[in-house]
Design a protein around this motif. Structure first.
Motif, PDB file in Angstrom:
ATOM      1  N   ILE A 274       7.863  -3.677  -6.249  1.00  6.07           N
ATOM      2  CA  ILE A 274       6.416  -3.830  -6.048  1.00  6.07           C
ATOM      3  C   ILE A 274       5.649  -3.265  -7.228  1.00  6.07           C
ATOM      4  O   ILE A 274       4.691  -3.878  -7.717  1.00  6.07           O
ATOM      5  N   LEU A 275       6.061  -2.112  -7.733  1.00  4.56           N
ATOM      6  CA  LEU A 275       5.367  -1.506  -8.876  1.00  4.56           C
ATOM      7  C   LEU A 275       5.490  -2.363 -10.128  1.00  4.56           C
ATOM      8  O   LEU A 275       4.560  -2.455 -10.937  1.00  4.56           O
ATOM      9  N   ALA A 276       6.640  -3.003 -10.276  1.00  5.66           N
ATOM     10  CA  ALA A 276       6.843  -3.881 -11.426  1.00  5.66           C
ATOM     11  C   ALA A 276       5.917  -5.092 -11.351  1.00  5.66           C
ATOM     12  O   ALA A 276       5.335  -5.523 -12.358  1.00  5.66           O
ATOM     13  N   ILE A 277       5.786  -5.649 -10.158  1.00  8.36           N
ATOM     14  CA  ILE A 277       4.895  -6.796  -9.971  1.00  8.36           C
ATOM     15  C   ILE A 277       3.439  -6.380 -10.209  1.00  8.36           C
ATOM     16  O   ILE A 277       2.656  -7.108 -10.836  1.00  8.36           O
ATOM     17  N   ALA A 278       3.072  -5.180  -9.707  1.00  8.15           N
ATOM     18  CA  ALA A 278       1.705  -4.683  -9.902  1.00  8.15           C
ATOM     19  C   ALA A 278       1.398  -4.542 -11.383  1.00  8.15           C
ATOM     20  O   ALA A 278       0.304  -4.896 -11.850  1.00  8.15           O
ATOM     21  N   LYS A 279       2.402  -4.058 -12.153  1.00 12.40           N
ATOM     22  CA  LYS A 279       2.204  -3.904 -13.593  1.00 12.40           C
ATOM     23  C   LYS A 279       2.091  -5.260 -14.263  1.00 12.40           C
ATOM     24  O   LYS A 279       1.245  -5.471 -15.152  1.00 12.40           O
TER      25      LYS A 279
ATOM     26  N   SER B 246       0.819  -1.203   0.000  1.00 14.64           N
ATOM     27  CA  SER B 246       0.000   0.000   0.000  1.00 14.64           C
ATOM     28  C   SER B 246       0.857   1.259   0.000  1.00 14.64           C
ATOM     29  O   SER B 246       0.589   2.203  -0.750  1.00 14.64           O
ATOM     30  N   TYR B 247       1.916   1.257   0.849  1.00 14.62           N
ATOM     31  CA  TYR B 247       2.818   2.416   0.891  1.00 14.62           C
ATOM     32  C   TYR B 247       3.479   2.638  -0.470  1.00 14.62           C
ATOM     33  O   TYR B 247       3.588   3.765  -0.960  1.00 14.62           O
ATOM     34  N   ALA B 248       3.916   1.549  -1.079  1.00 10.74           N
ATOM     35  CA  ALA B 248       4.614   1.663  -2.362  1.00 10.74           C
ATOM     36  C   ALA B 248       3.681   2.189  -3.458  1.00 10.74           C
ATOM     37  O   ALA B 248       4.063   3.053  -4.255  1.00 10.74           O
TER      38      ALA B 248
END
Length: 330
Positions: free
Chosen positions: A36-41, A19-21
């Motif tokens: 984390i952003l890469a995994i979310a994408k 959540s913070y990221a």
């Protein structure tokens, strides 16, 4: 669809870290945040706007609840509301129907403007008790979280009926709006108050629903029993236009045999020949003021109830009462 839990599991971190990221918090290192952003994408994660807005306690969206969207009246009203929000950063969403009521308790909007009889006053007061900010255009409600921006219906109806009486009319038809309509009730109350001082006037009440079709039907009923000049007050312009259009198919002439007056001064009423007499007020100002009042409520400012004032446009569809002269066959 992936959620935060899925991202946390694949990244090997806690849900709060994800959540913070996702929100760009400095509590997470640049390296962890990038991973984390890469995994979310990769997982095609889409943020849940409803959940995020609930946490932030704001959506930057205002809801306007309307009974329906038919007729020219609503376009001008909505345009005024939109103008009132232009510099505020808020967007406007127009709603109709029982299911849309859920937007309030689910806090999908920051406040609401209500012109919708499907809301009971008890329901609105319940939402106000829960802290929802409301502006009502169609009822009297007293609550710290509710502001009233009401049209001066009674003054408009008095202007219309007194004008007809001054011209010597002694027979008056009144075409009402829907039974649940606050505006119709207010206008009809004022009509009866005026007529209580003129007991010699013959009064015939006809049921309508604010649509052109109901105005045309009332025109048909009047034509079937027409024997002498009379006055007709339609409680909105839509019905007056419907009656006007029907009467053009008969030998009855508006402005000569029937003196016709409406209420709202919608744009088309300006182009009828003869020009429709009506009650005028600014729909855009009504919408603009309702938005302004709601923004003040949301900001925690004190607001007083407002009233939209009206004027009479005499037009050519109303003439002086004449003795009975209509002899042509239908």
């Amino acid at each position: 669809m992936a959620n935060i839990k899925d991202i946390a599991k694949q990244a090997g971190v806690s849900i709060s870290t994800v959540s913070y990221a996702l929100n760009g918090s400095p509590k997470v290192t640049a390296e962890t945040s990038a991973r984390i952003l890469a995994i979310a994408k990769e997982l095609q994660y889409t943020p849940n706007a409803a959940a995020r807005n609930l946490k932030k306690q704001e959506t930057k969206v205002i809801g306007v609840f309307l009974s329906d969207f038919n007729g020219a009246f609503y376009g001008e009203l909505l345009q005024g509301m939109k103008e009132g929000l232009k510099q505020s950063g808020y967007d406007l969403v127009a709603c109709s129907g029982k299911q849309s009521h859920r937007l309030l308790p689910q806090r999908m909007i920051d406040g609401a403007i209500v012109l919708d009889e499907s809301f009971s006053s008890e329901e609105l007061l319940k939402y106000a008790d829960l802290g929802h900010k409301l502006v009502v255009l169609d009822r009297d409600l007293n609550h710290p979280n509710v502001n009233q921006v009401l049209l001066d219906n009674k003054a408009g109806a008095r202007l219309a009926v007194e004008y007809l009486i001054e011209l010597g009319h002694r027979k008056l038809y009144v075409v009402t709006g829907p039974k649940g309509s606050f505006d119709s009730r207010q206008r009809l109350q004022a009509v009866k108050q005026v007529l209580s001082r003129h007991p010699h006037i013959q009064y015939i009440e006809m049921e309508g629903d604010f649509t052109k079709a109901s105005g045309a039907l009332a025109g048909l009923q009047i034509a079937q029993h027409f024997s002498e000049p009379a006055a007709v007050f339609c409680l909105n312009d839509e019905m007056a236009i419907g009656m006007y259009e029907y009467l053009t198919t008969t030998n009855i002439r508006v402005g000569r045999d029937i003196s016709l007056i409406g209420f709202d001064n919608i744009e088309i009423s300006q182009y009828t020949q003869p020009r429709l007499a009506t009650i005028d007020y600014s729909k855009q100002k009504w919408g603009w003021l309702s938005s302004e009042q709601l923004l003040k409520l949301i900001a925690g400012e004190y607001v007083e109830h407002e009233r939209i004032y009206v004027t009479l446009i005499k037009g050519d569809s109303v003439g002086a009462a004449l003795s009975s002269h209509f002899t042509e066959p239908f």
